[in-house]
Write a protein that holds these residues in place. Structure first.
Motif, short mmCIF file in Angstrom:
data_model
loop_
_atom_site.label_atom_id
_atom_site.label_comp_id
_atom_site.label_asym_id
_atom_site.label_seq_id
_atom_site.Cartn_x
_atom_site.Cartn_y
_atom_site.Cartn_z
N SER A 80 0.92 -1.22 -0.02
CA SER A 80 0.09 -0.01 0.11
C SER A 80 0.88 1.22 0.09
O SER A 80 0.37 2.36 -0.47
CB SER A 80 -0.86 0.14 1.23
N ALA A 81 1.81 1.33 0.53
CA ALA A 81 2.76 2.50 0.79
C ALA A 81 3.72 2.48 -0.61
O ALA A 81 4.18 1.60 -0.98
CB ALA A 81 3.81 2.38 2.05
N CYS A 82 4.32 3.87 -0.68
CA CYS A 82 5.35 4.02 -1.78
C CYS A 82 6.56 3.33 -1.28
O CYS A 82 6.89 3.22 -0.09
CB CYS A 82 5.57 5.48 -2.14
N ILE A 83 7.25 3.20 -1.97
CA ILE A 83 8.86 2.38 -1.98
C ILE A 83 9.71 3.31 -2.68
O ILE A 83 9.56 3.78 -3.79
CB ILE A 83 8.91 1.15 -2.31
N ALA A 84 11.02 3.66 -2.03
CA ALA A 84 12.15 4.60 -2.32
C ALA A 84 12.61 3.70 -3.90
O ALA A 84 12.82 2.38 -3.64
CB ALA A 84 12.98 4.75 -1.59
N LEU A 85 12.93 4.33 -4.83
CA LEU A 85 13.66 3.79 -5.93
C LEU A 85 14.73 3.02 -5.65
O LEU A 85 15.32 2.20 -6.07
CB LEU A 85 13.81 4.85 -6.98
N SER A 86 15.25 3.30 -4.41
CA SER A 86 16.84 2.91 -4.23
C SER A 86 16.40 1.47 -3.60
O SER A 86 17.50 0.54 -3.44
CB SER A 86 17.40 3.69 -3.08
N HIS A 87 15.17 1.31 -3.13
CA HIS A 87 14.86 -0.20 -2.83
C HIS A 87 13.93 -0.76 -3.90
O HIS A 87 13.13 -1.76 -3.38
CB HIS A 87 14.07 -0.02 -1.50
N VAL A 88 14.01 -0.47 -5.13
CA VAL A 88 13.37 -1.26 -6.27
C VAL A 88 14.17 -1.38 -7.32
O VAL A 88 15.01 -0.52 -7.78
CB VAL A 88 12.37 -0.35 -6.65
N ASP A 89 14.45 -2.73 -7.84
CA ASP A 89 15.39 -3.29 -8.58
C ASP A 89 14.51 -3.91 -10.02
O ASP A 89 13.95 -4.82 -9.87
CB ASP A 89 16.18 -4.46 -8.06
N PRO A 90 14.52 -3.12 -10.91
CA PRO A 90 13.79 -3.51 -12.15
C PRO A 90 14.44 -4.77 -12.85
O PRO A 90 15.76 -4.85 -12.67
CB PRO A 90 13.91 -2.30 -13.01
N PHE A 91 13.65 -5.67 -13.28
CA PHE A 91 14.43 -6.83 -14.01
C PHE A 91 15.02 -6.20 -15.09
O PHE A 91 14.33 -5.68 -16.15
CB PHE A 91 13.29 -7.95 -14.47
N PRO A 92 16.28 -6.60 -15.60
CA PRO A 92 16.98 -6.11 -16.83
C PRO A 92 16.24 -6.51 -18.03
O PRO A 92 16.42 -5.98 -19.10
CB PRO A 92 18.42 -6.59 -16.67
N ALA A 93 15.65 -7.86 -18.06
CA ALA A 93 14.92 -8.31 -19.13
C ALA A 93 13.77 -9.26 -18.69
O ALA A 93 13.92 -9.78 -17.46
CB ALA A 93 16.09 -9.16 -19.88
#
Length: 230
Positions: free
Chosen positions: A147-160
């Motif tokens: 429900s809450a937002c998450i800092a981008l420093s704690h988000v890892d996009p999948f490279p592919a």
């Protein structure tokens, strides 16, 4: 301006630099040069402009003008620094949004990152909003299943989205790594549409076909090592 006047102006500028000032907590200004540098100095501080400055022709009006000019300069420097920081934050947010549109699979860590805590919570999920600057100081994004937002420093996009067990799980488990429960328990606003037990949204929660696919996809997640489990 004559040579004598020019030298006088330089001497006066050097004198002002030597006899710098600071502001007292209870009001007024004192000379940093003339006030003794000891623990009892502020019991009887030397007022600014001090006697040497007055002898050089520095009046109270000029002193006030110098203080106002200093404050305006400090404020301008602060505003310029904040503007640069805001621009850098927005640039990182724009870069993230350009690379990862809403719905992109990610690994999200609501608390600590795994390198800081091996027991950190990890969500295999997707973004459900564009990234934005929160409160003028932190880049964040919202993800499914939290429900809450998450800092981008704690988000890892999948490279592919090609090979790899975690990439496959991200495709098939778009919201979080917890299996669906059988009974939907609504959370309080503003997260009423998320189940309070398994944290899936209600449309997915009520979809039996999706439930089966999710159960299979969860099997693709790497199991914890013996060290992690301990």
């Amino acid at each position: 301006m004559t040579e004598t006047q020019a030298h006088a102006a330089i001497d006066r500028a050097e004198l002002l630099k030597l006899h710098d000032w600071d502001e007292l907590l209870f009001g007024g200004f004192y000379c940093l040069h003339c006030t003794p540098d000891d623990e009892d100095s502020l019991d009887a501080p030397i007022a600014w402009p001090c006697q040497p400055l007055r002898e050089a022709g520095v009046t109270d009006e000029e002193a006030r003008a110098l203080i106002l000019a200093h404050r305006e300069r400090v404020e301008a420097e602060y505003l310029a620094k904040k503007a640069a920081e805001q621009a850098a934050l927005q640039q990182r947010v724009d870069k993230f949004n350009a690379r990862y549109p809403v719905g992109s699979p990610v690994l999200a860590y609501p608390g600590c990152r795994p390198e800081d805590d091996r027991n950190a919570t990890r969500l295999v999920t997707r973004t459900r909003s564009k990234a934005q600057v929160l409160g003028g100081h932190t880049e964040v994004v919202w993800v499914d299943g939290h429900s809450a937002c998450i800092a981008l420093s704690h988000v890892d996009p999948f490279p592919a989205l090609g090979g790899g067990e975690e990439a496959a799980a991200a495709r098939n488990v778009p919201r979080n790594p917890h299996p669906l429960c059988r009974d939907f328990q609504a959370q309080p606003e503003p997260s009423a549409f998320w189940c309070g037990t398994c944290h899936w949204n209600q449309p997915m929660h009520d979809n039996e076909i999706a439930r089966t696919a999710i159960a299979e996809a969860l099997k693709c997640l790497p199991s914890k090592t013996a060290q992690e489990a301990s």
